[in-house]
Scaffold this motif. Structure first.
Motif, PDB file in Angstrom:
ATOM      1  N   VAL A 120       0.844  -1.193   0.000  1.00 47.56           N
ATOM      2  CA  VAL A 120       0.000   0.000   0.000  1.00 47.56           C
ATOM      3  C   VAL A 120       0.877   1.240   0.000  1.00 47.56           C
ATOM      4  CG1 VAL A 120      -1.852  -1.155   1.274  1.00 47.56           C
ATOM      5  CG2 VAL A 120      -0.097   0.112   2.537  1.00 47.56           C
ATOM      6  N   THR A 121       0.231   2.386  -0.167  1.00 56.28           N
ATOM      7  CA  THR A 121       0.896   3.676   0.041  1.00 56.28           C
ATOM      8  C   THR A 121       0.651   4.117   1.476  1.00 56.28           C
ATOM      9  OG1 THR A 121       0.699   4.374  -2.261  1.00 56.28           O
ATOM     10  CG2 THR A 121       0.939   6.115  -0.602  1.00 56.28           C
ATOM     11  N   ILE A 122       1.727   4.312   2.214  1.00 58.71           N
ATOM     12  CA  ILE A 122       1.616   4.850   3.574  1.00 58.71           C
ATOM     13  C   ILE A 122       1.773   6.361   3.462  1.00 58.71           C
ATOM     14  CG2 ILE A 122       2.618   4.930   5.884  1.00 58.71           C
ATOM     15  CD1 ILE A 122       3.481   2.064   5.542  1.00 58.71           C
ATOM     16  N   PRO A 123       0.732   7.130   3.795  1.00 54.65           N
ATOM     17  CA  PRO A 123       0.812   8.587   3.638  1.00 54.65           C
ATOM     18  C   PRO A 123       1.711   9.205   4.701  1.00 54.65           C
ATOM     19  CG  PRO A 123      -1.241   7.977   4.710  1.00 54.65           C
ATOM     20  CD  PRO A 123      -0.556   6.692   4.357  1.00 54.65           C
ATOM     21  N   SER A 124       1.813  10.497   4.675  1.00 51.78           N
ATOM     22  CA  SER A 124       2.599  11.217   5.676  1.00 51.78           C
ATOM     23  C   SER A 124       2.067  10.934   7.072  1.00 51.78           C
ATOM     24  CB  SER A 124       2.550  12.720   5.381  1.00 51.78           C
ATOM     25  OG  SER A 124       3.309  13.444   6.319  1.00 51.78           O
ATOM     26  N   CYS A 125       2.966  10.563   7.993  1.00 45.97           N
ATOM     27  CA  CYS A 125       2.567  10.213   9.363  1.00 45.97           C
ATOM     28  C   CYS A 125       3.450  10.937  10.371  1.00 45.97           C
ATOM     29  CB  CYS A 125       2.679   8.709   9.589  1.00 45.97           C
ATOM     30  SG  CYS A 125       1.440   7.729   8.703  1.00 45.97           S
ATOM     31  N   LYS A 126       2.879  11.232  11.525  1.00 41.94           N
ATOM     32  CA  LYS A 126       3.605  11.952  12.572  1.00 41.94           C
ATOM     33  C   LYS A 126       4.558  11.004  13.292  1.00 41.94           C
ATOM     34  CE  LYS A 126       2.836  15.080  16.492  1.00 41.94           C
ATOM     35  NZ  LYS A 126       1.800  15.703  17.366  1.00 41.94           N
ATOM     36  N   LYS A 164      -6.594   6.440   3.465  1.00 44.21           N
ATOM     37  CA  LYS A 164      -6.034   6.678   2.131  1.00 44.21           C
ATOM     38  C   LYS A 164      -6.401   5.534   1.193  1.00 44.21           C
ATOM     39  CE  LYS A 164      -3.047   8.421  -0.922  1.00 44.21           C
ATOM     40  NZ  LYS A 164      -3.229   9.739  -1.581  1.00 44.21           N
ATOM     41  N   LEU A 165      -6.373   4.317   1.700  1.00 43.36           N
ATOM     42  CA  LEU A 165      -6.629   3.130   0.883  1.00 43.36           C
ATOM     43  C   LEU A 165      -8.091   3.013   0.475  1.00 43.36           C
ATOM     44  CD1 LEU A 165      -5.613   0.321  -0.206  1.00 43.36           C
ATOM     45  CD2 LEU A 165      -6.261  -0.592   2.048  1.00 43.36           C
ATOM     46  N   THR A 166      -9.002   3.311   1.406  1.00 41.30           N
ATOM     47  CA  THR A 166     -10.419   3.000   1.208  1.00 41.30           C
ATOM     48  C   THR A 166     -11.292   4.201   0.858  1.00 41.30           C
ATOM     49  OG1 THR A 166     -10.991   3.342   3.545  1.00 41.30           O
ATOM     50  CG2 THR A 166     -10.186   1.149   2.904  1.00 41.30           C
ATOM     51  N   PHE A 301     -18.062 -11.215   7.682  1.00 43.31           N
ATOM     52  CA  PHE A 301     -16.640 -10.916   7.523  1.00 43.31           C
ATOM     53  C   PHE A 301     -16.254 -11.139   6.064  1.00 43.31           C
ATOM     54  CE2 PHE A 301     -16.702 -11.853  12.098  1.00 43.31           C
ATOM     55  CZ  PHE A 301     -15.972 -10.775  12.581  1.00 43.31           C
ATOM     56  N   VAL A 302     -15.356 -10.310   5.579  1.00 41.23           N
ATOM     57  CA  VAL A 302     -14.835 -10.487   4.222  1.00 41.23           C
ATOM     58  C   VAL A 302     -13.374 -10.060   4.237  1.00 41.23           C
ATOM     59  CG1 VAL A 302     -15.617  -8.189   3.495  1.00 41.23           C
ATOM     60  CG2 VAL A 302     -15.135  -9.920   1.774  1.00 41.23           C
ATOM     61  N   THR A 303     -12.540 -10.832   3.578  1.00 41.58           N
ATOM     62  CA  THR A 303     -11.142 -10.453   3.408  1.00 41.58           C
ATOM     63  C   THR A 303     -11.040  -9.606   2.147  1.00 41.58           C
ATOM     64  OG1 THR A 303     -10.426 -12.518   4.451  1.00 41.58           O
ATOM     65  CG2 THR A 303      -8.790 -11.316   3.159  1.00 41.58           C
ATOM     66  N   ALA A 304     -10.365  -8.484   2.235  1.00 39.96           N
ATOM     67  CA  ALA A 304     -10.218  -7.620   1.064  1.00 39.96           C
ATOM     68  C   ALA A 304      -9.672  -8.444  -0.098  1.00 39.96           C
ATOM     69  CB  ALA A 304      -9.276  -6.460   1.383  1.00 39.96           C
ATOM     70  N   THR A 322     -14.352  -1.789  -5.725  1.00 38.44           N
ATOM     71  CA  THR A 322     -15.806  -1.975  -5.624  1.00 38.44           C
ATOM     72  C   THR A 322     -16.231  -2.132  -4.174  1.00 38.44           C
ATOM     73  OG1 THR A 322     -15.963  -3.010  -7.813  1.00 38.44           O
ATOM     74  CG2 THR A 322     -17.732  -3.474  -6.264  1.00 38.44           C
ATOM     75  N   LEU A 323     -15.454  -2.894  -3.414  1.00 35.68           N
ATOM     76  CA  LEU A 323     -15.762  -3.092  -1.995  1.00 35.68           C
ATOM     77  C   LEU A 323     -15.756  -1.766  -1.242  1.00 35.68           C
ATOM     78  CD1 LEU A 323     -16.221  -4.895   0.496  1.00 35.68           C
ATOM     79  CD2 LEU A 323     -13.729  -5.230   0.594  1.00 35.68           C
ATOM     80  N   TRP A 324     -14.718  -0.972  -1.436  1.00 33.69           N
ATOM     81  CA  TRP A 324     -14.639   0.327  -0.730  1.00 33.69           C
ATOM     82  C   TRP A 324     -15.799   1.233  -1.156  1.00 33.69           C
ATOM     83  CZ3 TRP A 324     -11.824  -2.105   2.174  1.00 33.69           C
ATOM     84  CH2 TRP A 324     -10.561  -2.613   1.884  1.00 33.69           C
ATOM     85  N   LYS A 325     -16.132   1.211  -2.441  1.00 31.58           N
ATOM     86  CA  LYS A 325     -17.228   2.054  -2.936  1.00 31.58           C
ATOM     87  C   LYS A 325     -18.560   1.623  -2.309  1.00 31.58           C
ATOM     88  CE  LYS A 325     -19.496   3.431  -7.294  1.00 31.58           C
ATOM     89  NZ  LYS A 325     -19.439   4.886  -7.071  1.00 31.58           N
ATOM     90  N   LEU A 326     -18.790   0.327  -2.214  1.00 30.11           N
ATOM     91  CA  LEU A 326     -20.022  -0.168  -1.589  1.00 30.11           C
ATOM     92  C   LEU A 326     -20.140   0.333  -0.155  1.00 30.11           C
ATOM     93  CD1 LEU A 326     -20.007  -3.862  -2.881  1.00 30.11           C
ATOM     94  CD2 LEU A 326     -21.634  -2.081  -3.533  1.00 30.11           C
ATOM     95  N   LEU A 327     -19.048   0.281   0.575  1.00 27.62           N
ATOM     96  CA  LEU A 327     -19.087   0.706   1.975  1.00 27.62           C
ATOM     97  C   LEU A 327     -19.228   2.226   2.082  1.00 27.62           C
ATOM     98  CD1 LEU A 327     -16.448  -1.646   3.636  1.00 27.62           C
ATOM     99  CD2 LEU A 327     -18.905  -1.989   3.309  1.00 27.62           C
TER     100      LEU A 327
END
Length: 508
Positions: A120-126, A164-166, A301-304, A322-327
């Protein structure tokens, strides 16, 4: 002494005893409330990104909105956790991440497991010194938790990564360590779980079979990966989903009574790290109360959707998007709107898309007949999709067999005594060849490259991966249309919370 005087004295005494009793109970309540408050640990909200997905808007004034809860499991060995997990101290990673989406009706929920090895992309974090890291691409998902080496991990960074991912706004984040898992399982008198085989690896010793686990044995079950099932992190996630389902069932069966909730609340708050929005006992109680109408049968439960990418994992597109959009749209996994209906289902329709409806009802003997589903292509999750098709038809005794890559055509093998069952099974897999095989213990479905998963696309000889090869992620648009059925990558990774705890504990 007159009778009226005695009555007045008795009345004063009774009132006095009642007052003492009320004050005592109130005092105990206040003491316990303060104890819970002192137990709770929160993480710094200053680490949460400033640019975030928007909060959901109520459908009407005063209406409830969906809630997204991120549950993280920390494998840190600090703070006494090394006695349960072995190894040395340190921040550790978050090898368990479940995004729980509670629908706006607050009666149904979906828990999405995100594989720890997902790139994944890890965004800017403190970071610990107050500075912010630069965004990083193609990073393992679980490394977000340890970014910056903060003493108790960096849950805010994991929350930022999930947002960021979802594209979903995370309302609350909860971190559970080994001590928390052990204490909560003990507080409710153990959790029923199924161990697929004897385990004697890396100091973990578990016996095969359905059993009640608590304390150390519960932690061992949740963290074991080697020597159990298929030795994968994906298989471990399936077992964690089954364990959480059993824990929910145990609490609901015992009822939301004080003898059940007080020990559980005490155990939980001692070992949880939460966001500031859940940082007091009253906030935790209010949040738990808002979830109390969700039945076990209404949790899925569903695994991405995932595929191996070498030693790592990539999410399958367009199914993951599609999964993220549904949620985000608060829709069920089969694309239905939840607004105003009062009915939500997070599971596939009774007959899987793409499979013909079989009109002849199954007899009890046919429903209980043993069926084995074998992945004959090599595409991870294919056998799970076939098993879902069979279960949707009403077959109850379905297991996954060892992979046999290289098959071009789907085959249904059966003993002559099971011909009626085999005919029912073959009808669900168009084009399958039925083969009589005397002495076969179960009806065996071997899925070939011609198999068309629910809502998916048939694999032909050219597109089928070679034996042992990993399937490449499918390309697709980032904002797919809401489907009319359950997309393949979602359907093959679904597990109902009320599923038999021994069913589908590995992927096929």
């Amino acid at each position: 002494m007159s009778s009226s005087t005695r009555r007045r004295r008795f009345l004063r005494t009774a009132i006095g005893l009642a007052a003492v009793l009320v004050l005592s109970v109130a005092g105990v309540g206040a003491w316990f409330y303060n104890r819970l408050n002192s137990n709770i640990t929160t993480f710094d909200a200053g680490g949460v990104a400033t640019e975030r997905p928007p909060s959901p808007v109520p459908a009407s004034p005063g209406a409830q909105v969906p809630v997204n809860l991120l549950v993280l499991g920390s494998d840190t060995r600090d703070n006494g956790n090394n006695s349960l997990g072995g190894g040395d101290g340190g921040v550790g990673n978050s090898d368990t991440a479940i995004l729980v989406h509670v629908y706006a009706d607050h009666k149904h929920a979906v828990g999405v497991s995100i594989p720890r090895d997902t790139l994944v992309t890890i965004p800017s974090c403190k970071l610990a010194d107050g500075t912010w890291s630069k965004p990083r691409t193609d990073q393992m998902f679980n490394s977000a938790f340890s970014l910056g080496e903060l003493p108790s991990g960096n849950p805010a960074c994991t929350q930022n990564t999930v947002e960021k991912l979802t594209g979903l706004r995370i309302d609350h984040t909860v971190v559970v360590d080994f001590k928390g898992a052990a204490a909560m399982s003990e507080a409710i008198g153990g959790v029923e779980a199924c161990v697929p085989n004897d385990v004697n690896e890396y100091g973990i010793h578990l016996k095969k079979g359905l059993q009640k686990l608590s304390g150390q044995s519960a932690v061992d079950y949740l963290r074991a990966r080697h020597g159990i099932g298929d030795n994968s992190d994906i298989g471990r996630m399936k077992r964690q989903q089954a364990f959480l389902s059993s824990m929910i069932k145990k609490v609901q069966d015992q009822g939301f009574s004080l003898p059940t909730l007080l020990p559980l609340a005490d155990a939980a708050t001692k070992s949880l790290t939460v966001d500031e929005g859940l940082g007091t006992a009253s906030k935790l109680v209010d949040f738990a109360r808002s979830m109390s109408d969700i039945k076990l049968s209404d949790v899925t439960f569903v695994t991405a959707p995932w595929r191996f990418a070498g030693e790592r994992v990539r999410l399958v597109q367009p199914d993951a998007d599609t999964l993220w959009k549904l949620l985000r749209e608060d829709r069920t996994l089969d694309g239905h709107s939840t607004s105003g209906t009062g009915q939500v289902t997070g599971s596939p329709s009774p007959t899987a898309p793409g499979a013909p409806a079989a009109s002849t009802p199954l007899t009890p003997e046919q429903a209980a007949a043993p069926i084995t589903v074998v992945n004959g292509v090599g595409t991870s999750g294919l056998a799970g999709s076939g098993a879902q098709t069979l279960k949707a038809r009403g077959f109850q005794n379905v297991v996954l067999g060892a992979n046999e890559p290289g098959r071009q055509h789907t085959e249904v093998a059966y003993d002559p005594a099971q011909k009626a069952v085999a005919d029912q099974v073959a009808a669900l897999f168009p084009g399958a060849t039925a083969v009589e095989r005397p002495g076969t213990d179960s009806v065996t479905v071997t899925l070939g490259a011609d198999y068309q998963p629910a809502g998916g696309t048939k694999l032909d000889a050219a597109s089928a991966p070679s034996p042992g090869a990993s399937a490449a992620p499918r390309a697709g648009p980032s904002t797919p249309a809401v489907p009319s059925g359950v997309p393949t990558g979602i359907a093959e990774n679904i597990r109902g919370a009320d599923t038999d705890p021994c069913a589908n504990l590995t992927f096929g």
